[in-house]
Enzyme design. Structure first.
Site, PDB file in Angstrom:
ATOM      1  N   TYR A 146      43.735  22.915 -23.956  1.00 24.06           N
ATOM      2  CA  TYR A 146      44.783  23.337 -24.885  1.00 24.06           C
ATOM      3  C   TYR A 146      44.398  23.057 -26.336  1.00 24.06           C
ATOM      4  O   TYR A 146      44.929  23.674 -27.249  1.00 24.06           O
ATOM      5  CB  TYR A 146      46.099  22.611 -24.580  1.00 24.06           C
ATOM      6  CG  TYR A 146      46.953  23.227 -23.501  1.00 24.06           C
ATOM      7  CD1 TYR A 146      46.418  23.576 -22.269  1.00 24.06           C
ATOM      8  CD2 TYR A 146      48.304  23.442 -23.712  1.00 24.06           C
ATOM      9  CE1 TYR A 146      47.202  24.124 -21.284  1.00 24.06           C
ATOM     10  CE2 TYR A 146      49.104  23.989 -22.727  1.00 24.06           C
ATOM     11  CZ  TYR A 146      48.552  24.335 -21.513  1.00 24.06           C
ATOM     12  OH  TYR A 146      49.346  24.879 -20.538  1.00 24.06           O
ATOM     13  N   LYS A 192      38.420  19.751 -10.791  1.00 24.84           N
ATOM     14  CA  LYS A 192      37.540  20.811 -10.281  1.00 24.84           C
ATOM     15  C   LYS A 192      36.104  20.328 -10.495  1.00 24.84           C
ATOM     16  O   LYS A 192      35.264  21.006 -11.102  1.00 24.84           O
ATOM     17  CB  LYS A 192      37.848  22.122 -11.035  1.00 24.84           C
ATOM     18  CG  LYS A 192      37.168  23.355 -10.477  1.00 24.84           C
ATOM     19  CD  LYS A 192      37.757  23.872  -9.173  1.00 24.84           C
ATOM     20  CE  LYS A 192      36.906  24.992  -8.618  1.00 24.84           C
ATOM     21  NZ  LYS A 192      37.336  25.441  -7.273  1.00 24.84           N
ATOM     22  N   ASP A 249      50.045  21.914 -15.942  1.00 28.21           N
ATOM     23  CA  ASP A 249      50.979  22.979 -16.296  1.00 28.21           C
ATOM     24  C   ASP A 249      51.191  23.899 -15.097  1.00 28.21           C
ATOM     25  O   ASP A 249      52.316  24.208 -14.705  1.00 28.21           O
ATOM     26  CB  ASP A 249      50.427  23.765 -17.488  1.00 28.21           C
ATOM     27  CG  ASP A 249      51.319  24.937 -17.855  1.00 28.21           C
ATOM     28  OD1 ASP A 249      52.539  24.727 -17.984  1.00 28.21           O
ATOM     29  OD2 ASP A 249      50.802  26.063 -17.991  1.00 28.21           O
TER      30      ASP A 249
HETATM   31  C1  IPM Z   1      55.157  23.892 -20.472  1.00 24.94           C
HETATM   32  C2  IPM Z   1      54.861  25.211 -21.121  1.00 24.94           C
HETATM   33  C3  IPM Z   1      53.975  25.007 -22.328  1.00 24.94           C
HETATM   34  C4  IPM Z   1      52.652  24.434 -21.847  1.00 24.94           C
HETATM   35  C5  IPM Z   1      53.684  26.238 -23.199  1.00 24.94           C
HETATM   36  C6  IPM Z   1      54.907  27.050 -23.480  1.00 24.94           C
HETATM   37  C7  IPM Z   1      53.037  25.812 -24.488  1.00 24.94           C
HETATM   38  O1  IPM Z   1      54.311  26.112 -20.220  1.00 24.94           O
HETATM   39  O2  IPM Z   1      55.687  22.989 -21.141  1.00 24.94           O
HETATM   40  O3  IPM Z   1      54.912  23.751 -19.268  1.00 24.94           O
HETATM   41  O4  IPM Z   1      51.777  25.177 -21.404  1.00 24.94           O
HETATM   42  O5  IPM Z   1      52.496  23.200 -21.936  1.00 24.94           O
HETATM   43 MN    MN Z   2      54.408  25.417 -18.157  1.00 23.93          MN
END
Ligand code: IPM
Ligand code: MN
Ligand code: NAD
Length: 367
Positions: A146, A192, A249
């Site tokens: 990210y 992974k 996520d």
């Molecule tokens: C979450 C969301 C967020 C993430 C996005 C909207 C930035 O999917 O909080 O799970 O990927 O962390």
């Molecule tokens: Mn999410």
């Protein structure tokens, strides 16, 4: 009477609907628990992008950092073509969410997933499979792909970089092992490592922390593809799952199938001076404005806030019990019930005890 200042970031679409439901429940709970809330609503998300030119205005960053806790709804626009999805990456609503997490330093995202006793019928899985599910996903929240550099998107090439520093893996591993000590003493690290160097590094560091500091906790490892299958095939085989930002996520939305809806999963993001409490789900533009949103994930996030940030465990217990009671009685439509947001919220308030057993002890609040 203990007063708490809560920064409130409602966000977009169903964000304000689930947050308003939650603050109304907390307002009803407060006098019974010897608490008082000072709400500080701050612009955030697509609405803030339209009004202020950024999804995360400076005033919101400052207000969040100065609060006792941050209660957030969900932000973002429809998944398809939309003006909010056409702005440069740093101005995207989702970048505002990431910037807020980094700003608060909340590297540990706790996402509990439970099938509450008596609510097995709400799961689309066989009741025999869902029964007894009680796991905690510990998702690393401020690192990994990210945030890794380089990152770019051009006409002929797209790049994202998955990178973890040793300290980042060590601290999230400690969070997971410490959580396991308070639960059933088992951690599953998901990676992974069979393909990705960054995952092999993750695994080696987790093993090192385990051997040096947590030999009393049981540790095993799963590749993320198999972990996805095991989560729905044998959910009770998990206690604490620790994993990277991206895998966490994805696996947490998958795990939402266990209790029956993404609308019920809460989260707490910890590790900085101020904690961030938000449901796992997004802004659900498909159901916004219809009074259908399930506020359970936000209500249970508020219970985590009461427990972790406001040192009010009795209020947290009472809130969780009221939510479970309302779910058992008649949940919202995403769970096959008949209630809308307002009726469900009223049912939760009705189930709050008239008075808690003694007001909360006047202990110092912590993040
Ligand atoms: C979450 C969301 C967020 C993430 C996005 C909207 C930035 O999917 O909080 O799970 O990927 O962390
Ligand atoms: Mn999410
Ligand atoms: P979503 O979580 O918004 O919705 C997925 C599905 O779950 C939809 O069918 C929706 O109706 C349903 N759902 C979600 N929450 C619900 C609730 N409380 N009650 C009943 N049903 C619910 O995911 P998406 O459609 O992929 O994303 C929509 C937007 O939300 C995007 O802009 C995305 O980036 C954003 N998002 C924000 C956050 C956040 O603010 N933390 C988290 C995830 C997604």
């Amino acid at each position: 009477m203990r007063r708490h200042r809560i920064a409130v970031l409602k966000g977009d679409f169903i964000g304000p609907e689930v947050v308003d439901a939650t603050t109304s429940v907390l307002e009803a709970l407060a006098p019974r628990a010897g608490l008082a809330f000072e709400w500080d609503p701050l612009p955030f998300g697509g609405g803030a992008l339209d009004a202020h030119g950024t999804p995360l205005p400076e005033a919101t960053k400052a207000g969040a950092a100065a609060a006792d806790a941050v209660l957030m709804g969900s932000a973002g626009g429809p998944v398809g073509d939309h003006p909010w999805n056409r702005v440069p990456r740093p101005l995207r609503v989702e970048s505002g969410i990431l910037d807020l997490r980094r700003h608060l330093g909340v590297y540990a995202n706790l996402r509990p997933v439970a099938v509450f006793p008596g609510l097995e019928h709400l799961s689309p899985l066989k009741e025999s499979v869902a029964r007894g599910t009680d796991l905690l996903i510990v998702r690393e929240l401020t690192g990994g792909i990210y945030f890794g550099k380089p990152s770019s998107s051009g006409p002929d090439r797209g790049v994202s970089t998955d990178v973890y520093e040793r300290f980042e893996v060590e601290r999230i591993a400690r969070t997971a092992f410490e959580a396991a000590r308070l639960r059933r003493g088992r951690v599953t690290s998901v990676d992974k490592a069979n393909v990705l160097d960054v995952s092999q590094f993750w695994r080696d560091v987790v093993v090192g922390v385990h051997q040096a500091e947590f030999p009393d906790v049981a540790l095993d490892h799963l590749y993320v593809d198999n972990a996805a299958m095991q989560l729905v095939k044998a959910p009770t085989s998990f206690d604490v799952v620790v994993t990277s930002n991206l895998f966490g996520d994805i696996l947490s939305d998958l795990a939402a199938v266990l209790p029956g809806s993404l609308g019920v999963l809460p989260s707490a993001s910890l590790g900085g001076a101020v904690g961030l409490y938000e449901p796992v789900h997004g802004s659900a533009p498909d159901i916004a404005g219809q009074g259908l949103a399930n506020p359970t994930g936000t209500l249970l996030s508020a219970a985590m806030m009461l427990r972790f940030a406001l040192a009010a465990p009795a209020a947290a217990d009472a809130l969780e019990a009221a939510v479970k009671g309302a779910l058992a009685d008649d949940p919202t439509r995403d769970l096959g019930g008949t209630r809308g947001t307002a009726a469900f919220t009223a049912a939760v308030i009705e189930r709050l005890p008239a008075r808690l057993d003694g007001v909360e002890a006047p202990a110092g609040a912590s993040a």
